[in-house]
Design a protein around this motif. Structure first.
Motif, short mmCIF file in Angstrom:
data_model
loop_
_atom_site.label_atom_id
_atom_site.label_comp_id
_atom_site.label_asym_id
_atom_site.label_seq_id
_atom_site.Cartn_x
_atom_site.Cartn_y
_atom_site.Cartn_z
N MET A 165 20.12 171.26 98.23
CA MET A 165 20.89 170.03 98.07
C MET A 165 20.89 169.63 96.60
N ALA A 166 21.84 168.80 96.26
CA ALA A 166 21.92 168.30 94.89
C ALA A 166 20.74 167.36 94.62
N MET A 167 20.31 167.33 93.37
CA MET A 167 19.17 166.50 92.99
C MET A 167 19.39 165.02 93.35
N PRO A 168 20.59 164.44 93.16
CA PRO A 168 20.75 163.04 93.55
C PRO A 168 20.50 162.80 95.05
N SER A 169 20.85 163.76 95.87
CA SER A 169 20.59 163.63 97.31
C SER A 169 19.09 163.64 97.59
N LEU A 170 18.38 164.56 96.94
CA LEU A 170 16.93 164.62 97.12
C LEU A 170 16.28 163.33 96.62
N LEU A 171 16.74 162.83 95.49
CA LEU A 171 16.19 161.59 94.95
C LEU A 171 16.44 160.43 95.91
N GLY A 172 17.56 160.46 96.63
CA GLY A 172 17.82 159.43 97.64
C GLY A 172 16.80 159.49 98.77
N HIS A 173 16.46 160.71 99.19
CA HIS A 173 15.44 160.87 100.22
C HIS A 173 14.09 160.35 99.73
N LEU A 174 13.75 160.69 98.50
CA LEU A 174 12.47 160.22 97.94
C LEU A 174 12.45 158.70 97.82
N ALA A 175 13.58 158.12 97.45
CA ALA A 175 13.66 156.65 97.34
C ALA A 175 13.48 156.00 98.71
N LYS A 176 14.05 156.60 99.74
CA LYS A 176 13.92 156.06 101.11
C LYS A 176 12.46 156.12 101.55
N LEU A 177 11.79 157.24 101.27
CA LEU A 177 10.37 157.37 101.64
C LEU A 177 9.50 156.39 100.86
N GLU A 178 9.81 156.24 99.58
CA GLU A 178 9.02 155.32 98.76
C GLU A 178 9.29 153.87 99.16
N GLY A 179 10.54 153.56 99.49
CA GLY A 179 10.89 152.22 99.92
C GLY A 179 10.19 151.83 101.22
N ALA A 180 9.95 152.81 102.07
CA ALA A 180 9.24 152.57 103.33
C ALA A 180 7.73 152.54 103.13
N GLY A 181 7.30 152.86 101.91
CA GLY A 181 5.87 152.84 101.63
C GLY A 181 5.14 154.09 102.08
N LEU A 182 5.87 155.15 102.40
CA LEU A 182 5.24 156.38 102.89
C LEU A 182 4.76 157.28 101.77
N ILE A 183 5.36 157.13 100.58
CA ILE A 183 4.93 157.90 99.43
C ILE A 183 4.84 156.97 98.22
N THR A 184 4.12 157.45 97.23
CA THR A 184 4.03 156.75 95.95
C THR A 184 4.42 157.73 94.86
N SER A 185 4.81 157.21 93.71
CA SER A 185 5.15 158.09 92.60
C SER A 185 4.54 157.56 91.32
N THR A 186 4.25 158.50 90.43
CA THR A 186 3.77 158.18 89.09
C THR A 186 4.58 159.01 88.11
N LYS A 187 4.74 158.47 86.93
CA LYS A 187 5.51 159.17 85.91
C LYS A 187 4.64 159.40 84.69
N SER A 188 4.64 160.64 84.23
CA SER A 188 3.92 161.00 83.01
C SER A 188 4.91 161.74 82.12
N GLY A 189 5.37 161.07 81.09
CA GLY A 189 6.41 161.65 80.25
C GLY A 189 7.70 161.76 81.05
N ARG A 190 8.22 162.97 81.16
CA ARG A 190 9.45 163.19 81.93
C ARG A 190 9.16 163.67 83.35
N ILE A 191 7.92 163.82 83.71
CA ILE A 191 7.54 164.37 85.01
C ILE A 191 7.16 163.25 85.97
N ARG A 192 7.83 163.23 87.11
CA ARG A 192 7.48 162.28 88.17
C ARG A 192 6.77 163.06 89.27
N THR A 193 5.62 162.55 89.68
CA THR A 193 4.81 163.19 90.72
C THR A 193 4.72 162.25 91.91
N TYR A 194 4.87 162.83 93.10
CA TYR A 194 4.84 162.06 94.35
C TYR A 194 3.60 162.43 95.15
#
Length: 115
Positions: free
Chosen positions: A43-72
């Motif tokens: 799938m396209a990256m924007p679609s995957l990012l939408g899935h990650l946003a939905k999971l994060e919005g529900a509180g099921l995952i967290t993310s951290t950013k270090s430079g240009r790298i985002r880790t979930y």
């Protein structure tokens, strides 16, 4: 009766999609970058990012950013409301089925006794 919980709705909505469940399965093995999570999905990256946003919005995952790298990572305590709700439903239906069994047993006894 359990009180209405919109957060529980968000969690179930997030879990309703197979891609999001696959992401959670992957994260159960440990944190992963956006690229690592994207690799198995066609799938396209924007679609995957939408899935990650939905999971994060529900509180099921967290993310951290270090430079240009985002880790979930999975937020394991986020499943507590689901476990509580399912436990309540299990207790409720076990009690109801036990009452039905008792009623059916009593009917059978009454019929065998001619009453």
């Amino acid at each position: 009766m359990t009180k209405y919980d919109s957060h529980l709705d968000q969690i179930f909505a997030a879990l309703a999609d197979p891609t999001r469940r696959a992401i959670l399965d992957r994260l159960s093995r440990g944190p992963a970058t956006t690229s690592e999570l994207a690799a198995p999905h066609d799938m396209a990256m924007p679609s995957l990012l939408g899935h990650l946003a939905k999971l994060e919005g529900a509180g099921l995952i967290t993310s951290t950013k270090s430079g240009r790298i985002r880790t979930y990572a999975r937020a394991d305590t986020a499943f507590v409301p689901v476990q509580n709700w399912l436990g309540h439903q299990s207790d409720l239906w076990t009690r109801r089925l036990n009452e039905l069994d008792s009623y059916a047993t009593q009917l059978a006894k009454d019929r065998n006794n001619g009453t």
